[in-house]
Scaffold this active site. Structure first.
Site, mmCIF file in Angstrom:
data_model
loop_
_atom_site.group_PDB
_atom_site.id
_atom_site.type_symbol
_atom_site.label_atom_id
_atom_site.label_comp_id
_atom_site.label_asym_id
_atom_site.label_seq_id
_atom_site.Cartn_x
_atom_site.Cartn_y
_atom_site.Cartn_z
ATOM 1 C CG HIS A 1 -0.153 0.052 2.510
ATOM 2 N ND1 HIS A 1 0.255 1.228 3.096
ATOM 3 C CD2 HIS A 1 0.332 -0.940 3.295
ATOM 4 C CE1 HIS A 1 0.919 0.961 4.200
ATOM 5 N NE2 HIS A 1 0.995 -0.349 4.343
ATOM 6 C CG HIS B 1 13.303 -4.570 -13.509
ATOM 7 N ND1 HIS B 1 14.271 -5.240 -14.234
ATOM 8 C CD2 HIS B 1 12.444 -5.530 -13.084
ATOM 9 C CE1 HIS B 1 13.997 -6.530 -14.244
ATOM 10 N NE2 HIS B 1 12.901 -6.736 -13.539
HETATM 11 C C1 LIG Z 1 24.231 -5.942 -7.073
HETATM 12 C C2 LIG Z 1 24.827 -6.398 -8.382
HETATM 13 C C3 LIG Z 1 24.262 -5.538 -9.540
HETATM 14 C C4 LIG Z 1 26.314 -6.130 -8.255
HETATM 15 O O1 LIG Z 1 26.942 -6.413 -9.446
HETATM 16 P P1 LIG Z 1 28.410 -5.806 -9.703
HETATM 17 O O2 LIG Z 1 28.314 -4.306 -9.716
HETATM 18 O O3 LIG Z 1 28.929 -6.469 -10.943
HETATM 19 O O4 LIG Z 1 29.216 -6.180 -8.408
HETATM 20 P P2 LIG Z 1 30.278 -7.350 -8.183
HETATM 21 O O5 LIG Z 1 29.762 -8.643 -8.742
HETATM 22 O O6 LIG Z 1 31.594 -6.844 -8.685
HETATM 23 O O7 LIG Z 1 30.315 -7.488 -6.620
HETATM 24 C C5 LIG Z 1 30.851 -6.477 -5.770
HETATM 25 C C6 LIG Z 1 30.805 -7.006 -4.353
HETATM 26 O O8 LIG Z 1 29.442 -7.079 -3.915
HETATM 27 C C7 LIG Z 1 29.069 -8.429 -3.575
HETATM 28 N N1 LIG Z 1 27.741 -8.662 -4.105
HETATM 29 C C8 LIG Z 1 27.324 -8.500 -5.371
HETATM 30 N N2 LIG Z 1 26.019 -8.756 -5.477
HETATM 31 C C9 LIG Z 1 25.606 -9.117 -4.246
HETATM 32 C C10 LIG Z 1 24.355 -9.497 -3.722
HETATM 33 N N3 LIG Z 1 23.264 -9.542 -4.498
HETATM 34 N N4 LIG Z 1 24.268 -9.771 -2.410
HETATM 35 C C11 LIG Z 1 25.373 -9.701 -1.610
HETATM 36 N N5 LIG Z 1 26.590 -9.338 -2.054
HETATM 37 C C12 LIG Z 1 26.711 -9.053 -3.348
HETATM 38 C C13 LIG Z 1 30.129 -9.292 -4.276
HETATM 39 O O9 LIG Z 1 30.275 -10.521 -3.617
HETATM 40 C C14 LIG Z 1 31.343 -8.419 -4.188
HETATM 41 O O10 LIG Z 1 31.842 -8.502 -2.876
HETATM 42 P P3 LIG Z 1 33.449 -8.426 -2.590
HETATM 43 O O11 LIG Z 1 33.877 -7.073 -3.050
HETATM 44 O O12 LIG Z 1 33.535 -8.609 -1.103
HETATM 45 O O13 LIG Z 1 34.057 -9.519 -3.390
HETATM 46 C C15 LIG Z 1 24.513 -7.892 -8.747
HETATM 47 O O14 LIG Z 1 25.336 -8.778 -8.032
HETATM 48 C C16 LIG Z 1 23.045 -8.256 -8.447
HETATM 49 O O15 LIG Z 1 22.666 -8.640 -7.339
HETATM 50 N N6 LIG Z 1 22.234 -8.124 -9.475
HETATM 51 C C17 LIG Z 1 20.799 -8.372 -9.411
HETATM 52 C C18 LIG Z 1 20.426 -9.515 -10.342
HETATM 53 C C19 LIG Z 1 18.944 -9.731 -10.369
HETATM 54 O O16 LIG Z 1 18.234 -9.517 -9.417
HETATM 55 N N7 LIG Z 1 18.455 -10.137 -11.521
HETATM 56 C C20 LIG Z 1 17.034 -10.249 -11.755
HETATM 57 C C21 LIG Z 1 16.782 -10.251 -13.234
HETATM 58 S S1 LIG Z 1 15.087 -10.100 -13.613
#
Ligand SMILES: CC(C)(COP(=O)(O)OP(=O)(O)OC[C@H]1O[C@@H](n2cnc3c(N)ncnc32)[C@H](O)[C@@H]1OP(=O)(O)O)[C@@H](O)C(=O)NCCC(=O)NCCS
Length: 200
Positions: free
Chosen positions: A123, A132
């Site tokens: 709500h 998104h």
């Molecule tokens: C948040 C996100 C965008 C980060 O991507 P990125 O910018 O490429 O970051 P990295 O993969 O380089 O990770 C950076 C740090 O954050 C951590 N991290 C990344 N995503 C994380 C998550 N979702 N939860 C916890 N930690 C996360 C990594 O382990 C890394 O930690 P470190 O520095 O200690 O090694 C990505 O991991 C994510 O969660 N994307 C969402 C995907 C999704 O929901 N898709 C749905 C499609 S419909």
């Protein structure tokens, strides 16, 4: 009906349109693409009087296409029959609501958003244009999500939190504090791991 974007996300939209009884679908893409099932993919033309839905998952690209198409385009707002959208909620043109999603009363969702599979918008939430909410993302009551922000799969945002514009909330994050514009947050409790420049 014109679907702009022959992507995986576009496929899900076609499924929704078909479930709504719409099968006269022209699929457009800026690149050469294989047909999606029985639907050939062609280069964009003039939308004329057709309704359009932009099937592009990347928020900034969806915005670019909407701006390129300009004013005067009629957008569809496909809602899967297995989603629940309160009659007291407002969903903007061009937004897609996928199966299992719930949008509760007095929520206001902007234009060209994606309310993905089983996302929950409680709500009084306000979701900005081009945002998104990924599968199973949960916005508790009174949350605000700014323009272009992406809430990752399974993330939870507790009540009353404000997420800025063009933010990224990582999959599975639990957001318990406001998030400034352009920030990426991950984890439980969510913490900022990077902040983009405004033009990135
Ligand atoms: C948040 C996100 C965008 C980060 O991507 P990125 O910018 O490429 O970051 P990295 O993969 O380089 O990770 C950076 C740090 O954050 C951590 N991290 C990344 N995503 C994380 C998550 N979702 N939860 C916890 N930690 C996360 C990594 O382990 C890394 O930690 P470190 O520095 O200690 O090694 C990505 O991991 C994510 O969660 N994307 C969402 C995907 C999704 O929901 N898709 C749905 C499609 S419909």
């Amino acid at each position: 009906m014109i679907l702009y974007g022959a992507s995986g996300h576009g496929k899900v939209i076609i499924d929704i349109l078909e479930r709504m009884g719409i099968t006269d679908i022209a699929v457009w893409d800026d690149a050469d693409k294989e047909p999606i099932w029985q639907y050939p993919v062609t280069r964009p033309g003039a939308p004329a009087d057709d309704r359009v839905v932009i099937g592009i998952g990347i928020n900034a690209t969806r915005r670019k296409v909407a701006l390129r198409l300009g004013d005067g385009v009629h957008y569809a707002t496909p809602v899967h029959p297995a989603a629940w959208v309160s009659p007291r909620a407002v969903v903007g043109e061009g937004t897609v609501v996928m199966a299992g999603a719930i949008v509760n009363p007095d929520a206001r969702i902007g234009r060209h958003c994606i309310i993905n599979t089983s996302a929950s918008v409680d709500h009084d939430c306000i979701v900005g244009d081009y945002a998104h909410l990924s599968p199973n993302a949960t916005l508790c009551g009174d949350v605000q999500v700014g323009e272009g922000s992406w809430v990752g799969a399974g993330a939870t945002v507790i009540q009353g939190i404000h997420i800025g514009k063009w933010c990224m909330v990582g999959a599975g994050a639990v957001v318990i504090a406001d998030v400034p514009d352009h920030a990426t947050v991950v984890g439980n409790p969510a913490r900022i791991i990077k902040t983009k420049q405004a033009d990135e």
